[in-house]
Write a protein that holds these residues in place. Structure first.
Motif, PDB file in Angstrom:
ATOM      1  N   SER A  46       0.832  -1.202   0.000  1.00 25.70           N
ATOM      2  CA  SER A  46       0.000   0.000   0.000  1.00 25.70           C
ATOM      3  C   SER A  46       0.865   1.250   0.000  1.00 25.70           C
ATOM      4  N   PHE A  47       0.230   2.341  -0.422  1.00 19.41           N
ATOM      5  CA  PHE A  47       0.923   3.627  -0.534  1.00 19.41           C
ATOM      6  C   PHE A  47       0.378   4.572   0.539  1.00 19.41           C
ATOM      7  N   HIS A  48       1.276   5.234   1.244  1.00 22.74           N
ATOM      8  CA  HIS A  48       0.866   6.117   2.327  1.00 22.74           C
ATOM      9  C   HIS A  48       1.280   7.540   1.990  1.00 22.74           C
ATOM     10  N   GLU A  49       0.305   8.431   2.006  1.00 22.58           N
ATOM     11  CA  GLU A  49       0.608   9.833   1.700  1.00 22.58           C
ATOM     12  C   GLU A  49       1.390  10.456   2.838  1.00 22.58           C
ATOM     13  N   ILE A  50       2.434  11.163   2.487  1.00 24.85           N
ATOM     14  CA  ILE A  50       3.211  11.887   3.488  1.00 24.85           C
ATOM     15  C   ILE A  50       2.827  13.353   3.380  1.00 24.85           C
ATOM     16  N   LYS A  51       2.308  13.878   4.492  1.00 27.48           N
ATOM     17  CA  LYS A  51       1.814  15.258   4.488  1.00 27.48           C
ATOM     18  C   LYS A  51       2.754  16.154   5.280  1.00 27.48           C
ATOM     19  N   SER A  52       2.825  17.391   4.852  1.00 23.69           N
ATOM     20  CA  SER A  52       3.710  18.336   5.533  1.00 23.69           C
ATOM     21  C   SER A  52       3.095  18.779   6.860  1.00 23.69           C
ATOM     22  N   ASP A  53       3.928  18.861   7.891  1.00 24.41           N
ATOM     23  CA  ASP A  53       3.474  19.380   9.186  1.00 24.41           C
ATOM     24  C   ASP A  53       3.708  20.890   9.241  1.00 24.41           C
ATOM     25  N   PHE A  54       4.295  21.429   8.186  1.00 20.55           N
ATOM     26  CA  PHE A  54       4.724  22.840   8.213  1.00 20.55           C
ATOM     27  C   PHE A  54       4.276  23.551   6.945  1.00 20.55           C
ATOM     28  N   ALA A  55       4.177  24.869   7.045  1.00 23.33           N
ATOM     29  CA  ALA A  55       3.941  25.710   5.872  1.00 23.33           C
ATOM     30  C   ALA A  55       5.240  26.439   5.549  1.00 23.33           C
ATOM     31  N   GLY A  56       5.489  26.640   4.268  1.00 16.67           N
ATOM     32  CA  GLY A  56       6.705  27.366   3.887  1.00 16.67           C
ATOM     33  C   GLY A  56       7.132  27.026   2.477  1.00 16.67           C
ATOM     34  N   THR A  57       8.431  27.151   2.235  1.00  9.92           N
ATOM     35  CA  THR A  57       8.993  26.885   0.912  1.00  9.92           C
ATOM     36  C   THR A  57       9.806  25.600   0.964  1.00  9.92           C
ATOM     37  N   VAL A  58       9.575  24.735  -0.027  1.00 11.64           N
ATOM     38  CA  VAL A  58      10.377  23.516  -0.123  1.00 11.64           C
ATOM     39  C   VAL A  58      11.777  23.922  -0.568  1.00 11.64           C
ATOM     40  N   THR A  59      12.764  23.685   0.295  1.00 12.73           N
ATOM     41  CA  THR A  59      14.123  24.084  -0.090  1.00 12.73           C
ATOM     42  C   THR A  59      14.905  22.908  -0.657  1.00 12.73           C
ATOM     43  N   LYS A  60      14.624  21.706  -0.150  1.00 12.33           N
ATOM     44  CA  LYS A  60      15.455  20.588  -0.609  1.00 12.33           C
ATOM     45  C   LYS A  60      14.784  19.241  -0.340  1.00 12.33           C
TER      46      LYS A  60
END
Lengths: 80, 323
Positions: A46-60
């Motif tokens: 199965s595939f599990h979505e990984i969600k961000s715990d933070f707001a901002g800019t993806v740097t890397k």
């Protein structure tokens, strides 16, 4: 600006897109909101979505598309 | 009085020692994949070894207790936290009514066993509380835990806090794993050179590995001995006339990716098997993470029985310590 990391809760394989022919959920430089999906981890058929715990800019992205990932490993760095 | 499931983890299920006796009818033995760790968790919590516990894979659940209890977490290195405060694995600790048990990220291994004094008191199904999800049998409504579930606890005397299993009696895989196996069953179907390569190659735990079977990939494909397919076997050289599948048997569909059948496996079918992982190493399989490099090591019956004896001796040491 504080650097934050989104952690994979699971071991498995990391995917940056929902399907091979789809665009990546996020590119470096993109904005991300809390709860937004940044990738998938596949394990046990199965595939599990990984969600961000933070707001901002993806740097890397710290893990490449289709690379192995361990539980507790940082997937992406977010400046927020 | 019970446990409330706040979040279920990835695939947390109720398991005991299993449901033997029905495999010939197609109902698998189920039970904890690492029964050594399961027994140890129960003994630490003051339960009968065969009591039902929670098996959490890769990711722990979050559980709110509505009564005082003793808890022990064994198996994978999945660090328990009580109201956010770290607790030791393989060591019993007291939980008060109202407290929340959660877990840190997995540090090693794959499956943790969470024993609670009194045991998880779901109804018996064919003599076992183990969950068989494919057959919707046993456990809590025949399925993995969901948020909002209420787990009933049996009556039990809470064991003392701080009972511990020493490190030398814990068994977790390192960066690489070795699984001892006895060649046999349909071994004659592959060439001698191919048989040698099977044990030489380093395989890797596949992402599909689960309670039904542990799949491995990245070894060289098997080479079959020529044959005229027997009636009922079909033309694929990895197919056989349907046969029983033993627990631990290594089937290789298409000759490419070996699958070691585990607790929730089907009991028969038409894939040939190259042999069987020895009983002493079956618990260990349940602790392998995806991508773990793994080698199969060929052993004979004497070595298999000696290994079984060693495992039993370790268990007896724990029994003597915690009785």
């Amino acid at each position: 600006m504080a650097k934050q990391q989104v952690i994979s809760p699971l071991p498995g394989t990391f995917y940056r897109k929902s399907a091979p022919d789809q665009p990546s959920y996020k590119e470096e430089g993109d904005q991300v909101a809390v709860g937004e999906t940044i990738g998938l981890v596949e394990v046990m058929k199965s595939f599990h979505e990984i969600k961000s715990d933070f707001a901002g800019t993806v740097t890397k992205f710290l893990i490449d598309n289709e690379d192995a990932v361990m539980a507790g490993q940082a997937l992406v760095e977010i400046d927020g | 009085m019970a446990i409330n499931v706040i979040s279920p983890g990835l695939a947390t299920s109720v398991q005991d020692l299993g449901r033997p006796g029905y495999y010939h009818l197609g109902i698998p033995i189920s039970g904890g994949m690492d029964r050594y760790a399961l027994r140890a968790a129960n003994m630490l919590a003051g339960n009968d070894e065969a009591a039902a516990v929670l098996e959490a894979v890769f990711m722990g659940p979050e559980l709110a207790f509505t009564q005082d209890a003793t808890v022990a977490v064994t198996g994978a290195d999945l660090p328990p936290k009580l109201d956010g405060e770290a607790r030791e694995s393989w060591t019993s600790f007291a939980v008060k009514a109202g407290q929340v048990l959660s877990f840190d990220y997995l540090k090693g291994g794959a499956r943790a066993y969470i024993a609670v004094s009194g045991g998880i008191d779901v109804p018996l199904a064919l003599g076992s509380r183990s969950t068989y999800t494919l057959g919707a049998l046993g456990g809590l409504d025949g399925r993995n835990l969901l948020a909002g579930d209420v787990l009933p606890l049996g009556a039990g005397t809470a064991a003392a806090e701080g009972r511990s299993v020493p490190a030398k009696l814990r068994r977790l895989p390192g960066a690489q794993a070795e699984l001892r196996a006895m060649p046999g069953l349909y071994w004659h179907r592959i060439t001698e050179a191919s048989g040698r390569r099977f044990f030489e190659d380093t395989w890797k735990v596949a992402l599909e590995a689960d309670r039904i079977g542990y799949r491995f990939r990245d070894g060289r494909p098997l080479e079959f001995v020529e044959r005229t397919p027997p009636f009922g076997a079909g033309s694929d050289p990895s197919n056989i006339v349907d046969s029983c599948y033993p627990y631990g048997s290594i089937q290789v569909p298409g000759g490419t990716e070996p699958i070691v059948l585990h607790r929730d496996a089907v009991s028969g079918g038409g894939y040939f098997m190259v042999g069987t992982v020895i009983s002493a190493d079956m618990d260990f399989i349940g602790q392998l993470q995806p991508h773990t490099p793994t080698k199969f090591v060929s052993v004979d019956m004497a070595a298999a029985l000696a290994a079984r004896h060693d495992r039993q001796a370790m268990l007896n040491e724990i029994r003597a310590m915690l009785a």
